[in-house]
Scaffold this active site. Sequence first.
Site, PDB file in Angstrom:
ATOM      1  N   ASP A  40      37.058  65.060  19.230  1.00  0.00           N
ATOM      2  CA  ASP A  40      38.437  64.707  18.859  1.00  0.00           C
ATOM      3  C   ASP A  40      38.491  63.595  17.804  1.00  0.00           C
ATOM      4  OD1 ASP A  40      37.481  62.753  20.477  1.00  0.00           O
ATOM      5  OD2 ASP A  40      39.255  62.616  21.766  1.00  0.00           O
ATOM      6  N   HIS A 244      20.047  64.253  -5.747  1.00  0.00           N
ATOM      7  CA  HIS A 244      21.134  63.930  -4.812  1.00  0.00           C
ATOM      8  C   HIS A 244      20.591  63.407  -3.477  1.00  0.00           C
ATOM      9  CE1 HIS A 244      24.142  66.610  -7.202  1.00  0.00           C
ATOM     10  NE2 HIS A 244      23.990  65.411  -7.725  1.00  0.00           N
ATOM     11  N   ASP A 261      22.819  55.282  -7.368  1.00  0.00           N
ATOM     12  CA  ASP A 261      23.934  56.008  -7.984  1.00  0.00           C
ATOM     13  C   ASP A 261      25.078  55.910  -6.992  1.00  0.00           C
ATOM     14  OD1 ASP A 261      25.775  57.842  -8.947  1.00  0.00           O
ATOM     15  OD2 ASP A 261      24.274  59.368  -9.436  1.00  0.00           O
ATOM     16  N   ASP A 272      31.607  55.946 -11.013  1.00  0.00           N
ATOM     17  CA  ASP A 272      30.318  56.628 -10.850  1.00  0.00           C
ATOM     18  C   ASP A 272      29.292  55.910 -11.721  1.00  0.00           C
ATOM     19  OD1 ASP A 272      28.287  58.445 -10.518  1.00  0.00           O
ATOM     20  OD2 ASP A 272      29.288  60.120 -11.509  1.00  0.00           O
ATOM     21  N   HIS A 351      19.340  67.802 -15.761  1.00  0.00           N
ATOM     22  CA  HIS A 351      20.796  67.832 -15.572  1.00  0.00           C
ATOM     23  C   HIS A 351      21.508  67.521 -16.875  1.00  0.00           C
ATOM     24  CE1 HIS A 351      20.978  63.397 -15.530  1.00  0.00           C
ATOM     25  NE2 HIS A 351      19.969  63.392 -14.682  1.00  0.00           N
ATOM     26  N   HIS A 355      29.869  64.312 -17.108  1.00  0.00           N
ATOM     27  CA  HIS A 355      30.910  65.192 -16.562  1.00  0.00           C
ATOM     28  C   HIS A 355      32.233  64.467 -16.676  1.00  0.00           C
ATOM     29  CE1 HIS A 355      30.593  62.552 -13.022  1.00  0.00           C
ATOM     30  NE2 HIS A 355      29.282  62.708 -13.121  1.00  0.00           N
ATOM     31  N   HIS A 362      33.382  64.603 -10.083  1.00  0.00           N
ATOM     32  CA  HIS A 362      33.164  65.653 -11.085  1.00  0.00           C
ATOM     33  C   HIS A 362      34.540  66.241 -11.325  1.00  0.00           C
ATOM     34  CE1 HIS A 362      28.800  66.007  -9.414  1.00  0.00           C
ATOM     35  NE2 HIS A 362      28.961  64.970 -10.214  1.00  0.00           N
ATOM     36  N   GLU A 385      25.141  59.766 -18.552  1.00  0.00           N
ATOM     37  CA  GLU A 385      24.095  59.534 -17.550  1.00  0.00           C
ATOM     38  C   GLU A 385      22.785  60.276 -17.798  1.00  0.00           C
ATOM     39  OE1 GLU A 385      24.873  61.391 -13.706  1.00  0.00           O
ATOM     40  OE2 GLU A 385      26.863  61.950 -14.379  1.00  0.00           O
ATOM     41  N   TYR A 389      12.759  61.987 -14.928  1.00  0.00           N
ATOM     42  CA  TYR A 389      12.204  62.070 -13.573  1.00  0.00           C
ATOM     43  C   TYR A 389      10.813  62.694 -13.678  1.00  0.00           C
ATOM     44  CZ  TYR A 389      17.251  61.844 -13.245  1.00  0.00           C
ATOM     45  OH  TYR A 389      18.573  61.490 -13.447  1.00  0.00           O
ATOM     46  N   ARG A 407      17.593  56.815 -13.979  1.00  0.00           N
ATOM     47  CA  ARG A 407      18.866  57.286 -14.549  1.00  0.00           C
ATOM     48  C   ARG A 407      19.716  56.055 -14.833  1.00  0.00           C
ATOM     49  NH1 ARG A 407      19.923  60.851 -11.173  1.00  0.00           N
ATOM     50  NH2 ARG A 407      21.444  59.979  -9.710  1.00  0.00           N
ATOM     51  N   GLU A 409      23.774  55.300 -15.792  1.00  0.00           N
ATOM     52  CA  GLU A 409      25.061  55.995 -15.868  1.00  0.00           C
ATOM     53  C   GLU A 409      26.219  55.014 -15.990  1.00  0.00           C
ATOM     54  OE1 GLU A 409      26.109  58.234 -12.305  1.00  0.00           O
ATOM     55  OE2 GLU A 409      27.504  59.447 -13.467  1.00  0.00           O
TER      56      GLU A 409
HETATM   57  N1  GLY Z   1      26.972  60.798  -8.530  1.00  0.00           N
HETATM   58  C1  GLY Z   1      26.977  62.121  -8.976  1.00  0.00           C
HETATM   59  C2  GLY Z   1      26.811  62.185 -10.401  1.00  0.00           C
HETATM   60  O1  GLY Z   1      26.352  61.254 -11.016  1.00  0.00           O
HETATM   61  O2  GLY Z   1      27.146  63.158 -11.022  1.00  0.00           O
HETATM   62 MN    MN Z   2      26.439  59.251 -10.453  1.00  0.00          MN
HETATM   63 MN    MN Z   3      27.897  61.219 -12.569  1.00  0.00          MN
END
Ligand code: GLY
Ligand code: MN
Ligand code: MN
Length: 439
Positions: A40, A244, A261, A272, A351, A355, A362, A385, A389, A407, A409
Amino acid sequence: MNQLIPIKEFSERRRRLVEHMAPGSIAIVPAAPERTRNRDVLHPFRQDSDFQYLTGFGEPEAVLVLIPGREHGESVLFCKERNPEKELWDGFLVGPDGAIEQYGLDDAFPIGDIDDILPGMIEGRSRLYYPLGKDHAFDAQIMDWVNVIRSKVRSGAQPPGEFVALEHMLHDLRLFKSANEIKVIAKAGEISAEAHCRAMKRARKGGFEYNLEAELIHTFMEHGARSTAYPSIVGSGTNGCILHYIENSAPLTKGDLVLIDAGCELECYASDITRTFPISGKFSPEQRALYEVVLAAQYAAIDAVHPDNHWNKPHEAALHVLVQGLIELGLLKGTVEEAIEEEAYKPFFMHRTGHWLGMDVHDVGDYKIGGAWRQLEPGMALTVEPGLYIAPDNIHVDEKWRGIGIRIEDDVVVTKEGCRVLTNAVPKTIDEIEALMAG
Ligand code: GLY
Ligand code: MN
Ligand code: MN
């Protein structure tokens, strides 16, 4: 109640959507449902972004109906009724009268009456816009309302014949951020930047990845950002190579990097940010070499965020610098052009460089129009970003590079002159990071 976006901006958004709707149409937008976490216990409620964008109304069990040309007002809300007994347990409800007074809706009714009222509103409208296919239960609900009208065709009732996804029209509006929206995204970015600084300062003490996650959450909450925009990624050592990674449970080891991140959500707007830094406070020569490449790629991509450029230009700029760097470090062979053509960089950079960013991390909005990359325009918000890697089991590269994941970003908004970086308050040059961590 919403604080940072004035209520009249929500009415203005509805007005603009109605302007884009076909004559004789109707749009139906549901609030998010509540979701069970266990038994619940519910997950904290998060409003549906489209519904929030059009109403600012933060309750579940509500439906917005937009009816161009309706005599008693074009914006109608169905919502929960006030109920002192329920409110004693679960908190304040706005109620239909409050929706009109406080949220600027033209008309409002109890949600319990929707089955009686809504088919009559749909009747005679030839086109129905709704979030087609987003939620099976709501698709079925729409058809139930339409079937009420279909059952009365012999008495002259006219059901709609066209069912159109609302998203395309609405998401193009959401893509262009107003001055107020940019202020909220910038504020979320400031809070997240402070959180990253706090985590950087904490890292040298060691402990576990979740100790750094705790620092992030502390700063978010401290500033009233009660939720993250997405689960925080705190990946130390080889975990930085898992895009992720959200387990955040490994011990912090001196000599490793940690990739964070993370971004808070403020009034349903996301931030982000990613930063990568050494747990010891000092980059090793290999970490330093790869870091400089990623940073140069990020600067090149940010330079390419400009209304003269299309969406993919920042990605192309970053990719060029990353590939050149990989070749110079001996991680890739051949020329930059060959490595890009053959996608030889893919094991190291798999990647996109960014975005759209907005109410969803996103965010919505098309990236291509008519098959071609979309031109960047002032008011669009996006992330930049790039990353590198080097998989721990990549036997094709010298051992010294393996297991390093980096990374960087930031969040930016396109301006007439180029772009404004909203998340500069957290350091990203090696000197600045080492200085902050030494302090
Ligand atoms: N945190 C997800 C991205 O950087 O797209
Ligand atoms: Mn991110
Ligand atoms: Mn991002």
